[in-house]
Design a protein around this motif. Structure first.
Motif, mmCIF file in Angstrom:
data_model
loop_
_atom_site.group_PDB
_atom_site.id
_atom_site.type_symbol
_atom_site.label_atom_id
_atom_site.label_comp_id
_atom_site.label_asym_id
_atom_site.label_seq_id
_atom_site.Cartn_x
_atom_site.Cartn_y
_atom_site.Cartn_z
ATOM 1 N N ALA A 163 0.954 -1.316 0.231
ATOM 2 C CA ALA A 163 0.100 -0.013 0.129
ATOM 3 C C ALA A 163 0.734 1.182 -0.085
ATOM 4 O O ALA A 163 1.978 1.460 0.412
ATOM 5 N N ARG A 164 0.320 2.408 -0.498
ATOM 6 C CA ARG A 164 1.137 3.605 -0.369
ATOM 7 C C ARG A 164 0.271 4.637 0.320
ATOM 8 O O ARG A 164 -1.048 4.299 0.913
ATOM 9 N N VAL A 165 0.911 5.601 1.000
ATOM 10 C CA VAL A 165 0.448 6.228 2.035
ATOM 11 C C VAL A 165 0.867 7.598 1.749
ATOM 12 O O VAL A 165 1.859 8.027 1.230
ATOM 13 N N ASP A 166 0.034 8.812 2.064
ATOM 14 C CA ASP A 166 0.548 10.212 2.243
ATOM 15 C C ASP A 166 1.022 10.402 3.523
ATOM 16 O O ASP A 166 0.407 10.542 4.460
ATOM 17 N N ASP A 167 2.371 10.390 3.622
ATOM 18 C CA ASP A 167 2.868 10.256 4.922
ATOM 19 C C ASP A 167 2.925 11.159 5.589
ATOM 20 O O ASP A 167 2.328 11.144 7.020
ATOM 21 N N THR A 168 2.892 12.631 5.390
ATOM 22 C CA THR A 168 2.768 13.638 6.304
ATOM 23 C C THR A 168 1.307 13.923 6.538
ATOM 24 O O THR A 168 0.971 14.157 7.777
ATOM 25 N N ARG A 169 0.196 13.464 5.779
ATOM 26 C CA ARG A 169 -1.271 13.605 6.139
ATOM 27 C C ARG A 169 -1.288 12.513 7.343
ATOM 28 O O ARG A 169 -2.210 12.793 8.120
ATOM 29 N N PRO A 440 -9.502 15.839 -11.374
ATOM 30 C CA PRO A 440 -8.147 15.830 -10.683
ATOM 31 C C PRO A 440 -8.170 16.387 -9.272
ATOM 32 O O PRO A 440 -7.566 15.743 -8.382
ATOM 33 N N THR A 441 -8.788 17.355 -9.111
ATOM 34 C CA THR A 441 -8.783 18.148 -8.062
ATOM 35 C C THR A 441 -9.874 17.285 -6.968
ATOM 36 O O THR A 441 -9.683 17.147 -6.001
ATOM 37 N N VAL A 442 -11.104 16.912 -7.590
ATOM 38 C CA VAL A 442 -12.044 15.963 -6.563
ATOM 39 C C VAL A 442 -11.229 14.963 -6.276
ATOM 40 O O VAL A 442 -11.412 14.541 -5.034
ATOM 41 N N THR A 443 -10.536 14.185 -7.062
ATOM 42 C CA THR A 443 -9.906 13.082 -6.556
ATOM 43 C C THR A 443 -8.918 13.377 -5.637
ATOM 44 O O THR A 443 -8.543 12.638 -4.333
ATOM 45 N N ARG A 444 -7.906 14.373 -5.916
ATOM 46 C CA ARG A 444 -7.074 14.808 -4.801
ATOM 47 C C ARG A 444 -7.895 15.254 -3.549
ATOM 48 O O ARG A 444 -7.110 14.773 -2.234
ATOM 49 N N LEU A 445 -8.898 15.749 -3.548
ATOM 50 C CA LEU A 445 -9.629 16.436 -2.195
ATOM 51 C C LEU A 445 -9.962 15.000 -1.268
ATOM 52 O O LEU A 445 -10.102 14.784 -0.234
ATOM 53 N N ALA A 446 -10.441 14.154 -2.166
ATOM 54 C CA ALA A 446 -10.890 12.702 -1.773
ATOM 55 C C ALA A 446 -9.795 11.887 -0.904
ATOM 56 O O ALA A 446 -9.861 11.471 0.150
ATOM 57 N N ARG A 447 -8.728 11.887 -1.651
ATOM 58 C CA ARG A 447 -7.603 11.182 -1.244
ATOM 59 C C ARG A 447 -6.957 11.871 0.007
ATOM 60 O O ARG A 447 -6.017 11.191 0.795
ATOM 61 N N SER A 448 -6.918 13.161 0.026
ATOM 62 C CA SER A 448 -6.268 13.719 1.179
ATOM 63 C C SER A 448 -7.141 13.914 2.378
ATOM 64 O O SER A 448 -6.676 14.032 3.351
ATOM 65 N N ARG A 493 3.745 19.720 2.095
ATOM 66 C CA ARG A 493 3.333 18.593 2.828
ATOM 67 C C ARG A 493 1.862 18.332 3.098
ATOM 68 O O ARG A 493 1.669 17.079 2.881
ATOM 69 N N ARG A 494 0.820 19.248 3.272
ATOM 70 C CA ARG A 494 -0.317 18.688 3.343
ATOM 71 C C ARG A 494 -0.838 18.678 2.046
ATOM 72 O O ARG A 494 -2.188 17.750 1.826
ATOM 73 N N THR A 495 -0.547 19.255 0.882
ATOM 74 C CA THR A 495 -0.806 18.789 -0.298
ATOM 75 C C THR A 495 0.700 18.718 -1.183
ATOM 76 O O THR A 495 1.600 18.874 -0.488
ATOM 77 N N LYS A 496 0.534 18.053 -2.431
ATOM 78 C CA LYS A 496 1.962 18.149 -3.067
ATOM 79 C C LYS A 496 1.865 18.887 -4.401
ATOM 80 O O LYS A 496 2.500 18.539 -5.294
ATOM 81 N N LEU A 497 1.110 20.161 -3.962
ATOM 82 C CA LEU A 497 0.822 20.998 -5.182
ATOM 83 C C LEU A 497 2.199 21.855 -5.691
ATOM 84 O O LEU A 497 2.293 22.572 -6.654
#
Length: 534
Positions: A163-169, A440-448, A493-497
């Motif tokens: 599995a992968r993770v958004d580590d900072t989140r 893409p923004t909707v997907t990012r919001l869901a994943r974050s 950190r909180r996003t990767k934008l």
């Protein structure tokens, strides 16, 4: 692995009971925030201080994986792999927004490990941790789409699950849950000194944003400072235990997306190491990591030319199109605080953790945390709580809704109150809440943010657009609820934008955040009064 504790629990004296906190945690990485969350949920009075932004050290510079560590099997570290694989199942359950299943393709390299050895290792990997949610490993034909990005002589391989993770989140969500359960989370707060008393600790603090100083008291201190743990012991606490941690530098490079499918690759190298190539932030590929001993201030770590060349060469051994420095859009480096077990090579040092409770006959207890990996942070916290409860007893029975041991593995992290099978339904709900957002923004919001994305969008007015799907509503949420005070906190950190934002975008965001802080609409004032406010 927890050190044995032989003493019997002590009962709090009147002086101890009047302390500001039961537990004071130094360090706002994944281990510190994990301990704070567990302790707050059990009813302890908890404070945590982090000298910089939460998760800005080792915890944000990982390979972004929740995994057992396939290569650790070669070092016979079965205990670590088993615990990590079990935790993989737990984290998929409690954080389905930021922890996602990922299939890994392992090409067979004829000159390295034989196919039978890879097959045996993957069989063990499938069964060692009680796999339930993820598909098992299998052989794959690399003459088709999975092998299209690779050189022609890689014709067969294997595929397995991790599995992968958004580590900072993951760090931020643990801190948020701790705060929601009563912990005081103090980002950008330096612990100047911690003085041991007979009945507790006196801890001197400095707010690095305002310069304000204060002293607090606690019954027990946890040193979870990661790469700085030895420094905290020597310079803040005043006891020198030698070099308990081995600092190991790990670096990564990020390129534009190198292939179209959704798998990651794990590549074997002639030096015995492996590297990963992982789909990253929708449009990029993450390649890493390296392993080299590091000396110096962990704050100064940076990828070296040697490491860059190593990663480019290792990836080019497999990819059809050789990679060059021109392909790199970003790189990052971090220092792993591995327990100093005396291993000859950095890559051979154990990724397991060691907890040491220091309980002098006439002084307050101190718990030091050495080593560990992001996958097993929750188990580390549970082991830490066993030693903490042995040292200072259980919280006052009148504590608000204390939870039993093990609760962190059953209660979802903020935004994770949905199942993985409901991800598509969540995306549709987010689209309905903000019809103007691109996919893409909707997907990012869901994943974050998971279900918290709906809270971010609840007002209906997204406000100012800073570019690439970052709106004022999200920035305000991050400032009010997630300790974000600077553009880097949000963009890296909180996003990767930060990977796609222009200098002009970043400057506009910086100006907005500075104005919001000066007017009390974000930043520290809001964190004091509006944390987790609707």
């Amino acid at each position: 692995m927890a050190a044995p504790v032989s003493q019997t629990p002590r009962h709090a004296t009147a002086a101890q009971a009047s302390a500001d906190y039961d537990i004071f945690v130094i360090g706002g990485g994944i281990n510190g925030c994990g301990i704070a969350r567990d302790a707050a949920g059990r009813g302890f009075r908890v404070a945590l201080a982090e000298m910089n932004d939460l998760g800005s050290g080792t915890s944000s510079w990982s390979t972004k994986l929740i995994h057992g560590g396939l290569r650790y099997l070669e070092h016979y570290d079965f205990r670590l792999v088993r615990h990590a694989l079990k935790e993989r199942e737990v984290l998929l359950e409690i954080a389905p927004h930021i922890v996602e299943p990922l299939r890994f393709v392992l090409p067979h390299h004829a000159e390295l490990r034989p196919a039978w050895l890879l097959r045996a290792g993957l069989f063990l990997y499938d069964h060692l941790g009680g796999r339930q949610r993820l598909p098992k490993s299998c052989a794959v034909d690399l003459t088709g789409p999975l092998g299209a990005p690779l050189k022609d002589h890689f014709r067969k391989g294997f595929e397995y699950s991790d599995a992968r993770v958004d580590d900072t989140r993951l760090v931020i969500l643990n801190a948020r849950d701790a705060a929601a359960r009563g912990a005081e989370i103090m980002a950008r707060t330096r612990v100047c000194q911690a003085r041991r008393r007979a009945d507790g600790w006196s801890v001197d603090l400095e707010d690095r944003t305002t310069g304000a100083r204060r002293s607090v008291s606690a019954r027990l201190v946890v040193n979870a400072a990661g790469p700085w743990v030895d420094g905290v012991n020597a310079q803040v606490i005043g006891q020198n235990d030698g070099n308990a941690v081995r600092l190991v530098q790990g670096s990564h490079i990020v390129t534009r997306r190198l292939y179209d499918h959704d798998r990651a690759y794990i590549f074997q190298n002639a030096d015995g190491r492996i590297i990963f190539a992982i789909p990253y932030a929708q449009d990029f590929t993450l390649i890493g990591t390296t392993d080299r001993d590091y000396a110096g201030d962990p704050s100064d770590v940076a990828i070296t030319q040697e490491e860059t060349d190593y990663l480019l060469s290792a990836a080019s051994e497999y990819f059809r199109e050789p990679l060059t420095r021109a392909d790199i859009v970003w790189s990052f480096s971090g220092v792993r605080p591995l327990f100093n077990d005396g291993a000859g090579k950095a890559q051979e040092s154990s990724r397991d953790y060691v907890l040491r409770m220091d309980r002098p006959a006439t002084g307050a207890p101190l718990l030091n945390c050495f080593g560990g990996k992001i996958t097993t942070y929750r188990v580390l916290a549970e082991d830490a709580m066993r030693q903490i409860e042995d040292a200072i007893g259980h919280p006052n029975p009148s504590a608000q809704a204390p939870l039993p041991a093990g609760w962190t593995g059953r209660n979802a992290l903020p935004g994770g109150d949905f199942s993985a099978t409901e991800r598509d339904a969540l995306i549709r709900r987010i689209e309905a809440a903000a019809p103007g957002l691109d996919r893409p923004t909707v997907t990012r919001l869901a994943r974050s943010y998971g279900t918290d994305a709906l809270r971010i969008l609840a007002a209906g007015d997204l406000g100012r657009h800073f570019g690439h799907g970052l709106y004022e509503a999200e920035v305000t949420w991050l400032m009010r609820n997630e300790w974000a005070l600077a553009p880097a906190d949000i963009l890296w950190r909180r996003t990767k934008l930060g990977l796609v934002m222009t200098e002009a975008d970043t400057a506009a965001l910086a100006a907005y955040m500075a104005e919001a802080i000066s007017h009390g609409n974000g930043g520290s004032k809001v964190l004091e009064t509006g944390l987790l406010a609707e």
